[in-house]
Design an enzyme around this catalytic site. Structure first.
Site, PDB file in Angstrom:
ATOM      1  N   GLU A 274     -28.153   9.971   6.810  1.00  0.00           N
ATOM      2  CA  GLU A 274     -27.596  10.832   7.852  1.00  0.00           C
ATOM      3  C   GLU A 274     -26.094  10.611   8.012  1.00  0.00           C
ATOM      4  OE1 GLU A 274     -28.867  13.182   9.551  1.00  0.00           O
ATOM      5  OE2 GLU A 274     -27.519  13.426  11.272  1.00  0.00           O
TER       6      GLU A 274
ATOM      7  N   HIS B 293     -11.951  -5.401  -5.135  1.00  0.00           N
ATOM      8  CA  HIS B 293     -10.790  -5.375  -4.259  1.00  0.00           C
ATOM      9  C   HIS B 293     -11.120  -4.837  -2.859  1.00  0.00           C
ATOM     10  CE1 HIS B 293      -6.230  -4.151  -3.976  1.00  0.00           C
ATOM     11  NE2 HIS B 293      -6.734  -4.305  -2.783  1.00  0.00           N
TER      12      HIS B 293
ATOM     13  N   HIS C 158      -6.674   0.730   4.479  1.00  0.00           N
ATOM     14  CA  HIS C 158      -6.970  -0.062   3.290  1.00  0.00           C
ATOM     15  C   HIS C 158      -7.881  -1.200   3.712  1.00  0.00           C
ATOM     16  CE1 HIS C 158      -6.859  -2.129  -0.392  1.00  0.00           C
ATOM     17  NE2 HIS C 158      -5.933  -3.010  -0.085  1.00  0.00           N
TER      18      HIS C 158
ATOM     19  N   CYS D 282       0.826  -1.208   0.000  1.00  0.00           N
ATOM     20  CA  CYS D 282       0.000   0.000   0.000  1.00  0.00           C
ATOM     21  C   CYS D 282       0.856   1.252   0.000  1.00  0.00           C
ATOM     22  CB  CYS D 282      -0.888   0.046   1.238  1.00  0.00           C
ATOM     23  SG  CYS D 282      -2.032  -1.317   1.381  1.00  0.00           S
TER      24      CYS D 282
ATOM     25  N   HIS E 265     -10.395  -4.481   2.971  1.00  0.00           N
ATOM     26  CA  HIS E 265     -10.740  -5.605   2.102  1.00  0.00           C
ATOM     27  C   HIS E 265     -12.161  -6.100   2.396  1.00  0.00           C
ATOM     28  CE1 HIS E 265      -6.976  -7.440   0.048  1.00  0.00           C
ATOM     29  NE2 HIS E 265      -6.871  -6.135   0.072  1.00  0.00           N
TER      30      HIS E 265
END
Lengths: 227, 227, 227, 227
Positions: D137, D189, D112, D94, D114
């Site tokens: 909201e 992904h 990140h 990443c 998944h």
């Protein structure tokens, strides 16, 4: 839940009543996490010393019951033989149902589930008086069954008070079609699930909830079970 | 959650304000686990000593609130009578809504849920101003109801700020159709759920979330509830 | 699960058998929470000192197994070379399946899942002998795959006893279409998932359950994967 | 998670790098429980002392990372300025994405995910390059938004390696339609979600997952959002 302190062997009775009380309170915590008891609904009972039945109080948050808050009742007629010190507590409304399962099926422990999956499984019955569950390995988790069996789970109508379910349950327990069942679904309500002792009741509780979820998921998709 | 330390009897008020503070923080942790508060959304209030209302701060991660971070407000008008030491904290936007429920319904505790199930239950209302929930045992978990009742849960429109919900909520609380409701769904938003004390608010919160999930699940399947 | 005590590096073998025993019991607790083992169903094995295989007992609540309750078996033929002190314990029925994966795929650890998602993924196969999974980044979590691969997961028929699955599994493991698979789905039952060591088996277990859930969710919606 | 030890105020930076390391490992544990990181997939970064970025290693079980296992990278170009003692660890893939969000959006922390809900939300985009989320909201939980906004979440195509996503992400971050987005969905992904600091990244992570789940649930039912 601490893994290393708990006895692992399913089917072994707890060695002392205090152990049973601890196990019952712990299981209510597990069942709360899984959504099977909530909103003070649901419950459990297990064996007391001397042939009595430990019964949770009614109207309390079941995942927070303390080991000294159980009633002891005589399963022959449900009358209270020992009560907790707290004078505000009253015995669970499940009393008569639990005692019936103990007397008629030699149950040592009964779980009362308020799981949504039990309600939705009851919906599957429609006008019938049972749900048929088949084609699942988890059927082997129910005492006496193989994974080739078609297992009929009785579904009874809900009534205003749990005690009034007794009449229907009495008929169901005498019905030879349901001789192999360790659970009764109450439509719009939940299920009663039992076993010879607390460990078998726990196993049956987990297995039946899996079966309910599987039956609902397969119905939703409208698929035939192939193979 | 430690089972043996928590009071088990629903309906009993906590004995001290410090106990209430601990219970409120603990419940926010439980609700976070269940997905009912998240992303700093959602909240809870409960009784302070002297008739005030303990109110969580706004914009904080609710499952991490500390017992010394509550505001105390006067439910008569919502003004802050005691604030936490941390100068960065501001009182929750729920303030005016919470105070309204306290005044109009004698609520001792109010939960504000951001659960997806509440949003999806609100969707069921369509153009109507309520969702009707029936045929569920869990209705008995709401004070005053039986499982034969058809329970109308009011659904109000969402507004840019929570304080602006007050006008709609005032109308709903005066509507005789909703006299038995302990919850209001705010469409696209969540729900406010209350009880006479923290334990009843907890029970109602669990029960209403079950009802929301059941209503949504039954609608999805397009089945009639039979039996 | 305590974060700071656990080794973090996937793929590193545990340093001692006792560490492996602790890890196996801990993982069974994690899998129970996720619903992948329940009702005494499901299981796990891992490497013992001296080339043996640590095997959980059968018929027990898997999330409660203690570190001293594993059998050690010889993966060459599955016979027990060391047994726990508790005379009531019998080795898991997974024995022959686990040993087969160890011998044929050089697995160091095998997980047996009873997850509903595995059952529902098996349903997707219909009359075919596999499910094809594609268009998912998580495929990279399986050793040797890229996210461009179409991954074929074999699906075999369920049989009355787990030992009888051996014949089908032997054929599947010899099938070049499935050479890249680290899992076999057993229809109506669950899945076997393995890795070179316990950490890879854990990673593969999490990845395959994600793939099962994704395949079922996408099938339910009947959508094409675009882009 | 212990409620009383954690800082409650969202938006306040952690006071020390060691606190940040503890918080990052704790959040990975929470996200694992929620299914947002699993199978060694997913990750997080946060601010190191001196302007660097703490980056989790690749290929490890993220919920088990220890506080001494982070890399420190220079967000200007992603090169490693400090590495953990364990020589087997390599920095997360990443890295380049995280650094891009830090540089282009002044992010202090990036998650990140998944999660399956992110994948299914990406499916909703079809051939479009975004998903439009409205009538919720929870939009207010994203910095700068009101609950009246229609929020466009960009959806980019998946690529064989995460570093190759950089080109698409660069274009998205320059696109004025997405100026208010703190998340990018990667089709098939997951998602990258960021905030000015770890607390805002946590809040945004929880909010976006709620939005993904809500969008998917409403699409499944094919209902119009009324009111």
């Amino acid at each position: 839940m601490t893994i290393d302190e708990a006895p692992a062997v399913g089917g072994s009775p707890s060695r002392t009543e205090q152990e049973t009380r601890r196990l019952l309170t712990e299981l209510l915590g597990v069942f709360y996490t899984k959504g099977w008891v909530s909103g003070t609904g649901g419950g459990i009972c297990g064996p007391a010393d001397g042939g009595g039945l430990l019964l949770a109080p009614t109207g309390v948050h079941k995942e927070r019951i303390r080991t000294d808050e159980f009633f002891t009742v005589d399963p022959a007629d449900g009358h209270v033989v020992r009560r907790p010190d707290n004078p505000d507590l009253r015995p669970s409304e499940c009393n008569s149902i639990f005692c019936l399962a103990v007397r008629e099926r030699e149950a040592g422990s009964v779980v009362h589930s308020h799981a949504l999956s039990a309600v939705l499984a009851g919906d599957l019955a429609g006008a019938a008086d049972h749900v048929a569950i088949r084609d699942l390995e988890m059927l082997k988790g129910i005492r006496g069954l193989t994974n080739r069996d078609v297992h009929l789970v009785p579904v009874i109508r809900n009534t205003p008070r749990e005690a009034e379910l007794v009449e229907q349950l009495t008929a169901v327990l005498a019905d030879p079609r349901f001789a192999g069942a360790f659970a009764v679904v109450v439509a719009d309500h939940g299920a009663y699930i039992w076993g010879a002792d607390v460990w078998e009741a726990k196993r049956h509780t987990e297995v039946y909830h899996f079966l309910f979820e599987a039956a609902v998921a397969r119905r939703d998709r409208g698929e035939e079970r192939s193979r």
